[in-house]
Scaffold this motif. Structure first.
Motif, short mmCIF file in Angstrom:
data_model
loop_
_atom_site.label_atom_id
_atom_site.label_comp_id
_atom_site.label_asym_id
_atom_site.label_seq_id
_atom_site.Cartn_x
_atom_site.Cartn_y
_atom_site.Cartn_z
N VAL A 19 0.86 -1.18 0.00
CA VAL A 19 0.00 0.00 0.00
C VAL A 19 0.90 1.24 0.00
O VAL A 19 2.13 1.13 0.10
N SER A 20 0.30 2.41 -0.08
CA SER A 20 1.09 3.64 -0.06
C SER A 20 1.45 4.03 1.37
O SER A 20 0.83 3.56 2.34
N LYS A 21 2.45 4.90 1.51
CA LYS A 21 2.80 5.42 2.83
C LYS A 21 1.63 6.18 3.44
O LYS A 21 1.44 6.17 4.66
N GLY A 147 4.80 13.89 11.53
CA GLY A 147 4.60 12.47 11.21
C GLY A 147 3.43 12.22 10.28
O GLY A 147 3.29 11.11 9.76
N PHE A 148 2.59 13.23 10.05
CA PHE A 148 1.44 13.05 9.17
C PHE A 148 1.61 13.91 7.91
O PHE A 148 1.89 15.11 8.01
N PRO A 149 1.42 13.35 6.74
CA PRO A 149 1.46 14.16 5.52
C PRO A 149 0.23 15.07 5.46
O PRO A 149 -0.88 14.64 5.75
N PHE A 150 0.43 16.33 5.08
CA PHE A 150 -0.67 17.28 5.07
C PHE A 150 -0.49 18.27 3.94
O PHE A 150 0.58 18.38 3.33
N ILE A 151 -1.55 19.03 3.65
CA ILE A 151 -1.51 20.08 2.65
C ILE A 151 -2.13 21.34 3.23
O ILE A 151 -3.11 21.27 3.97
N VAL A 152 -1.53 22.48 2.92
CA VAL A 152 -2.02 23.78 3.37
C VAL A 152 -2.43 24.58 2.14
O VAL A 152 -1.60 24.83 1.26
N ILE A 153 -3.70 24.94 2.05
CA ILE A 153 -4.24 25.68 0.91
C ILE A 153 -4.78 27.01 1.40
O ILE A 153 -5.54 27.06 2.37
N ASN A 154 -4.40 28.08 0.73
CA ASN A 154 -4.92 29.39 1.15
C ASN A 154 -6.40 29.53 0.82
O ASN A 154 -6.84 29.20 -0.28
N ARG A 258 -2.99 35.53 6.92
CA ARG A 258 -3.35 34.52 5.93
C ARG A 258 -4.24 33.47 6.60
O ARG A 258 -3.88 32.89 7.62
N TYR A 259 -5.39 33.24 6.01
CA TYR A 259 -6.37 32.30 6.56
C TYR A 259 -6.35 31.06 5.67
O TYR A 259 -6.84 31.08 4.54
N ASP A 260 -5.75 29.98 6.19
CA ASP A 260 -5.48 28.79 5.38
C ASP A 260 -6.35 27.61 5.78
O ASP A 260 -6.84 27.53 6.92
N LEU A 261 -6.48 26.67 4.86
CA LEU A 261 -7.18 25.40 5.10
C LEU A 261 -6.14 24.29 5.19
O LEU A 261 -5.23 24.22 4.38
N ILE A 262 -6.31 23.41 6.19
CA ILE A 262 -5.39 22.29 6.40
C ILE A 262 -6.14 20.98 6.26
O ILE A 262 -7.21 20.80 6.86
N LEU A 263 -5.60 20.07 5.47
CA LEU A 263 -6.15 18.72 5.35
C LEU A 263 -5.03 17.71 5.42
O LEU A 263 -3.93 17.95 4.91
N LEU A 264 -5.30 16.57 6.04
CA LEU A 264 -4.35 15.47 6.02
C LEU A 264 -4.41 14.78 4.66
O LEU A 264 -5.48 14.66 4.05
N LYS A 265 -3.26 14.35 4.19
CA LYS A 265 -3.19 13.67 2.91
C LYS A 265 -3.23 12.16 3.13
O LYS A 265 -2.28 11.57 3.62
N ASN A 266 -4.35 11.56 2.78
CA ASN A 266 -4.48 10.11 2.83
C ASN A 266 -5.43 9.68 1.72
O ASN A 266 -6.02 10.51 1.02
N ILE A 304 0.04 26.45 -0.28
CA ILE A 304 1.07 27.18 0.45
C ILE A 304 2.19 26.27 0.90
O ILE A 304 3.38 26.63 0.87
N PHE A 305 1.82 25.05 1.30
CA PHE A 305 2.83 24.10 1.80
C PHE A 305 2.23 22.69 1.67
O PHE A 305 1.03 22.50 1.79
N GLU A 306 3.12 21.72 1.42
CA GLU A 306 2.65 20.35 1.25
C GLU A 306 3.75 19.38 1.64
O GLU A 306 4.93 19.59 1.31
N THR A 307 3.40 18.35 2.37
CA THR A 307 4.34 17.28 2.68
C THR A 307 3.92 16.01 1.95
O THR A 307 2.76 15.85 1.58
N TYR A 308 4.86 15.10 1.78
CA TYR A 308 4.59 13.89 1.01
C TYR A 308 4.90 12.66 1.82
O TYR A 308 5.60 12.72 2.79
#
Length: 308
Positions: A19-21, A147-154, A258-266, A304-308
């Motif tokens: 499976v994926s990470k 420890g968790f991959p996430f994405i930050v979207i403005n 800056r008012y951003d949205l954060i979601l976990l990447k899964n 704005i920022f993203e981890t993989y």
């Protein structure tokens, strides 16, 4: 070597399970797979991996049937944050996604981020100022979601500053006035973005909270703080520009936040992230946000920022 002494990295677990990470991180987040941290690296013991695999085997057809039932029902998608623009986003997400049922929580930024870490919400909005870097949100997300991959979207940008009484009778001009003996404040609750902004500015300006008149008096929204100023309960409150216009108090803009949205990447969130990007790039929501006024949409939808 005994299996009891073997441990795997996340990459190795992903390879073993094929499976994926992202899936492995999601299993850990849901407490389906036990892990621990060694320095900056997460590890999974071989015995815990085997226990997970055996558990999946034993559930067999029962699990498959229950998953089918769940997949036929809309997924509850918890959105946490206080700006009314989030209600618009939630409405649009529900309209365009048959399998999503948004649920709104009106919780402050820092507490929302902690809730995400504890698997209690799916999308959080942040406006958390970091005085050491002079930036918003990223330093906090990196620390809390380690420890968790996430994405930050403005989502948008907006002015933050000080509410003062109509006509500004105390001639308040900025943060330094918080320390005056002849002024008092109405504070926000712990964990809110406005409270973090105030505390960081006190630190930067070299002021102590116990020297600020009214520091311990709290309200739980921008509107209630502005209303307290309008009701002559205090001289200063920290908040965003929009609330001042609704209530009818004066506003001193001090910082563009800056008012951003954060979601976990899964794997569960892949489609949702794609849909949110589409919504934020649409003319429809941009027009509706523009009608609300006082929002800067120049970076809306930008990653704005993203981890993989």
């Amino acid at each position: 070597m005994s299996d009891n002494n073997i441990s795997y990295t996340i990459e190795e677990v992903a390879s073993l399970l094929k499976v994926s990470k992202l899936t492995v991180y999601d299993l850990i987040k849901k407490n389906e797979l036990t892990s621990y941290r060694v320095g900056r690296q997460m590890r999974v013991d071989a015995s815990d991996l085997e226990s997970y695999k055996e558990g999946k085997k034993n559930k067999g057809r029962q699990v498959a049937n229950s998953e089918a039932i769940v997949n036929d029902s809309p997924r509850t998608f918890v959105i946490s944050g206080q700006d009314i623009a989030l209600d618009l986003l939630a409405k649009q997400l529900e309209k365009e996604s048959e399998n999503i049922r948004p649920l709104r929580l009106y919780t402050g930024s820092l507490n929302s981020l902690i809730s995400m870490y504890n698997n209690q919400c799916d999308l959080v909005s942040l406006h958390l100022f970091d005085g050491d870097t002079g930036t918003y949100n990223i330093p906090y997300v990196k620390k809390i979601l380690t420890g968790f991959p996430f994405i930050v979207i403005n989502f948008l940008s907006r002015w933050a500053g000080l509410y003062v009484q109509k006509g500004n009778p105390k001639n308040i001009t900025g943060w330094k006035d918080l320390n005056r003996e002849d002024v008092s404040i109405i504070n926000r609750e712990k964990g809110s973005g406005a409270r973090v902004l105030l505390d960081e500015q006190l630190r930067i300006q070299g002021m102590r909270y116990n020297e600020i008149n009214g520091y311990q008096i709290e309200e739980t929204s921008h509107l209630s703080v502005a209303a307290a100023i309008g009701g002559d309960r205090a001289d200063i409150g920290v908040g965003i520009e929009k609330a001042s216009k609704i209530v009818g108090v004066d506003f001193i803009p001090l910082i563009k936040e800056r008012y951003d949205l954060i979601l976990l990447k899964n794997e569960t969130n892949e489609d949702v992230i794609r849909k949110i990007k589409e919504i934020l790039s649409s003319e429809e929501i941009r027009n509706e946000l523009s009608l609300m006024g006082d929002y800067d949409l120049s970076e809306t939808g930008k990653v704005i920022f993203e981890t993989y």
